[in-house]
Write an enzyme that holds these catalytic residues in place. Structure first.
Site, PDB file in Angstrom:
ATOM      1  N   HIS A  30       0.862  -1.186   0.000  1.00 33.34           N
ATOM      2  CA  HIS A  30       0.000   0.000   0.000  1.00 33.34           C
ATOM      3  C   HIS A  30       0.901   1.240   0.000  1.00 33.34           C
ATOM      4  O   HIS A  30       2.140   1.128  -0.018  1.00 33.34           O
ATOM      5  CB  HIS A  30      -0.958  -0.029   1.190  1.00 33.34           C
ATOM      6  CG  HIS A  30      -0.284  -0.283   2.510  1.00 33.34           C
ATOM      7  ND1 HIS A  30       0.601   0.610   3.076  1.00 33.34           N
ATOM      8  CD2 HIS A  30      -0.341  -1.341   3.352  1.00 33.34           C
ATOM      9  CE1 HIS A  30       1.042   0.126   4.217  1.00 33.34           C
ATOM     10  NE2 HIS A  30       0.499  -1.070   4.412  1.00 33.34           N
ATOM     11  N   HIS A  33       4.058   1.354   2.195  1.00 28.57           N
ATOM     12  CA  HIS A  33       5.265   0.661   1.705  1.00 28.57           C
ATOM     13  C   HIS A  33       5.952   1.495   0.626  1.00 28.57           C
ATOM     14  O   HIS A  33       7.178   1.598   0.587  1.00 28.57           O
ATOM     15  CB  HIS A  33       4.904  -0.688   1.072  1.00 28.57           C
ATOM     16  CG  HIS A  33       4.317  -1.689   2.019  1.00 28.57           C
ATOM     17  ND1 HIS A  33       3.001  -2.072   1.989  1.00 28.57           N
ATOM     18  CD2 HIS A  33       4.893  -2.409   3.017  1.00 28.57           C
ATOM     19  CE1 HIS A  33       2.778  -2.982   2.917  1.00 28.57           C
ATOM     20  NE2 HIS A  33       3.910  -3.210   3.557  1.00 28.57           N
ATOM     21  N   LEU A 186      -2.457   2.896   7.462  1.00 29.34           N
ATOM     22  CA  LEU A 186      -2.494   1.931   6.365  1.00 29.34           C
ATOM     23  C   LEU A 186      -1.832   0.632   6.811  1.00 29.34           C
ATOM     24  O   LEU A 186      -0.802   0.649   7.473  1.00 29.34           O
ATOM     25  CB  LEU A 186      -1.781   2.475   5.125  1.00 29.34           C
ATOM     26  CG  LEU A 186      -2.368   3.710   4.455  1.00 29.34           C
ATOM     27  CD1 LEU A 186      -1.764   3.902   3.068  1.00 29.34           C
ATOM     28  CD2 LEU A 186      -3.878   3.663   4.361  1.00 29.34           C
TER      29      LEU A 186
END
Ligand code: PAF
Length: 289
Positions: A30, A33, A186
């Site tokens: 996501h 990263h 996230l």
């Protein structure tokens, strides 16, 4: 961007690189990263991202089999982010004597006692599995720097300790947590949530933020703040693992003399289709006395 599966091919590809930055992941990438890859690119001529769902860090009751594997989409995202090499080893390539969940003969890293609190208190041997795979990946990639997200603050802390205690010549950089507008951090595990759950998932962050506001206002009743936030989340239907106020310097329980604090939480939100989804979050703050 090269996609490489074996240690020998990776070593070959990295032979003449002046500087290597490394972002280890378990895939299902996501924006959090991708921000780590962007950060690594600012410090190295060649960025390697690994995608390896490490069986060693999952307990028998955890979601290893169902952990989302999205290699094609992950590689597209990494390519767009300017990643140079993706290392996607098989379990056999990483662990020669793996029997499905355990390593029979292999040496593993025994992390320090701080690995047994917070997430480590319920996820037994999780950080031993993380430290072992990261040590192996560090030895394979031999980067000068590696970036770890601060959402997994305890992991980041243990990796920094490992690098210090084993004298590894690797700079460990912290990646800031990327959040949805609601405040939800996230995480690959957010994919298990329905839209309705996703909306209430930000309650964990709100509970931590409420504690942060209290601390900033001079409240030092740490335990009472933890108990109150836990009770509120329980009322909202969460199964709370921990809410903890600690020193961000050493992850020990906060004392009234600490300036650098971190409020950490882990809790499970019920999910009808995928059982309970465990989310973690934390907020750092600095207070002056
Ligand atoms: O944070 C993760 O995704 C994993 O724990 C890591 C660092 C890639 C080790 O498997």
């Amino acid at each position: 961007m090269q996609i490489i599966q074996t240690v020998s091919a990776l070593r070959n590809a990295l032979k003449n690189q002046p500087s290597i930055g490394f972002v280890p992941t378990m895939g299902n990438l996501h924006a959090g990263h991708i921000a780590l890859v962007t950060q690594a690119k600012q410090h190295a001529t060649c960025v390697v991202a690994s995608i390896f769902v490490n069986p060693l860090q999952f307990s028998p009751t955890e979601d290893l089999a169902n952990y989302p594997r999205t290699l094609k989409a992950d590689c597209e995202k990494l390519k767009l982010a300017g990643c140079d090499i993706v290392f996607t080893p098989s379990v056999e390539e990483m662990y020669a004597d793996f029997d499905g969940r355990n390593l029979n003969q292999s040496m593993t890293i025994d992390p320090p006692p701080i690995a047994n609190v917070l997430c480590g208190a319920t996820r037994l041997s999780h950080f031993a599995g993380v430290a072992t795979v990261v040590m192996k990946l560090f030895n394979i990639v031999q980067p000068q720097m590696a970036v770890f997200g601060k959402k997994d603050f305890q992991q980041f802390f243990i990796i920094k300790e490992m690098v210090k205690q084993f004298n590894l010549p690797i700079a460990i950089l912290a990646g800031e947590t990327v959040r949805e507008e609601s405040g939800l951090a996230l995480s690959s595990r957010n994919g298990y949530l329905t839209e309705v759950q996703r909306a209430s998932a930000s309650q964990l962050n709100s509970a931590l933020q409420h504690i942060v506001n209290q601390l900033k206002n001079g409240n030092k009743e740490f335990e009472a703040l933890e108990v109150k936030a836990t009770a509120l989340l329980k009322q909202q239907g969460w199964d709370v693992d921990y809410i903890s106020i600690r020193s961000s310097n050493n992850l020990q329980l906060a004392s009234t003399f600490d300036n650098n604090l971190i409020v950490l939480g882990a809790a499970k939100i019920a999910n009808k289709t995928a059982g309970k989804t465990r989310l973690i979050d934390n907020i750092e703050l600095c207070i002056t006395h």
